[in-house]
Design a protein around this motif. Structure first.
Motif, PDB file in Angstrom:
ATOM      1  N   THR A  96      11.256   2.671   4.998  1.00  0.00           N
ATOM      2  CA  THR A  96      10.159   3.797   4.555  1.00  0.00           C
ATOM      3  C   THR A  96      10.606   4.987   4.138  1.00  0.00           C
ATOM      4  OG1 THR A  96       9.756   4.643   7.001  1.00  0.00           O
ATOM      5  CG2 THR A  96       8.491   2.606   6.475  1.00  0.00           C
ATOM      6  N   GLY A 128       3.798   3.521   2.801  1.00  0.00           N
ATOM      7  CA  GLY A 128       5.146   3.782   3.408  1.00  0.00           C
ATOM      8  C   GLY A 128       4.935   3.363   4.859  1.00  0.00           C
ATOM      9  N   ALA A 154       7.562  -1.913   5.028  1.00  0.00           N
ATOM     10  CA  ALA A 154       7.086  -0.530   5.246  1.00  0.00           C
ATOM     11  C   ALA A 154       5.636  -0.743   5.855  1.00  0.00           C
ATOM     12  CB  ALA A 154       6.851  -0.222   3.887  1.00  0.00           C
TER      13      ALA A 154
END
Ligand SMILES: C[S@@+](CC[C@H](N)C(=O)[O-])C[C@H]1O[C@@H](n2cnc3c(N)ncnc32)[C@H](O)[C@@H]1O
Length: 290
Positions: A96, A128, A154
């Motif tokens: 992320t 993310g 993510a």
């Protein structure tokens, strides 16, 4: 030797040495405190309140390892696994992007467009770790937020953050931009997409080489993802819906032009707290909806 045996180094002495070692970093003092409190398993305020306390051998070893990794450029947030965004403690991993303070400008503008109490549908494209989606969901409990990302790792982190924050008004979906939401429509689409130009020298500097390239770079002029998001927005916005995008420091004029060319009205740009043009907004005209 038992884990709890102290070595002859106090919190204060360890911090002083670490500040010197990290002196190449802009925020050496703050970073040293975060890493030491992480290694010692205590809060930063406890660390500063008891500077004379001694580190255990194990804590000192963990701290030395973290310092070495930081000197090699790994972001502090990846070393501690945590970054605060919109006052929410979020888990982050190398899958992320580390949420940036300037992205809070996007959240602020989103909240202005979302009157409290209204039951609206919001989409966060490229979520993310879920920073933007979670911040909006926490502030607007009547709204339903969807966070999407092409990166499954993510999304796993985003889901964990949702569980830890116990926010129920969010769902997650995986896929490339609008493929993740097929025929769905939203009242507000927000995105902080990748917007750095491929080959930009900044990608090789500071913490950036450790962050996912997918989250940073987007074509020759950095605008590929923004173009795709703007082009697809009319088919995914409800009547009177809005699109809000974060962009690079020198991209506002281009992004405003793209919005106008796609038929948005009421287009406007906003600066972040550092005074840098950072966010654009556009309102969908009824005759432009897909
Ligand atoms: C700049 S990061 C933003 C992350 C988060 N929203 C934030 O503000 O901290 C861009 C995100 O877009 C995602 N992304 C990149 N290409 C994508 C695509 N084709 N479809 C969906 N998401 C994509 C990346 O995985 C990354 O999570």
């Amino acid at each position: 030797m038992p884990e709890t045996d102290p070595v002859e180094i106090s919190f204060a002495a360890a911090l002083a040495a670490a500040r010197d070692e990290l002196s190449g970093q802009m925020e050496a003092g703050r970073e040293a405190e975060i890493l030491l409190s992480h290694a010692a398993g205590i809060s930063r305020s406890q660390l500063l309140a008891y500077p004379e306390r001694l580190l255990t051998l194990e804590q000192h070893g963990v701290f030395r390892t973290l310092l070495g990794r930081r000197r090699n450029g790994e972001p502090v947030a990846y070393l501690t696994g945590c970054r605060e965004f919109w006052s929410l403690p979020l888990k982050v991993t190398p899958a992320t992007l580390v949420p940036r303070a300037e992205t809070e400008t996007l959240v602020e503008q989103a909240l202005i467009l979302l009157p409290p109490g209204d039951e609206l549908e919001i989409l966060d494209l490229g979520t993310g770790c879920g920073a933007i989606a979670l911040a909006i969901a926490g502030e607007r409990s009547h709204c339903r937020v969807t966070g999407s990302d092409v990166c499954e790792d993510a999304l796993r982190v985003a889901r964990e953050n949702q569980d830890r924050l116990a926010l129920e008004n969010i769902g997650w979906t995986q896929g490339s931009w609008y493929q993740a939401v097929a025929q769905c429509k939203f009242d507000l689409i927000v995105s902080n997409p990748p917007y750095v130009a491929d080959g930009d020298p900044h990608l090789a500097q500071g913490d950036l080489p450790h962050e996912p390239a997918l989250a940073l770079a987007s074509g020759k002029d950095g605008l590929n993802a923004i173009r795709e998001i703007i082009d697809g927005a009319p088919s995914h916005l409800n009547k009177s819906g809005w699109l809000l995008l974060e962009h690079g420091f020198d991209q506002q004029k281009s992004v405003l032009e793209l919005l106008i060319a796609a038929g948005f009205d009421k287009v406007c740009g906003h600066k972040d707290l550092a005074g840098i043009p950072r966010v654009v907004a556009g309102h969908i005209q009824p005759n432009c909806q897909g």
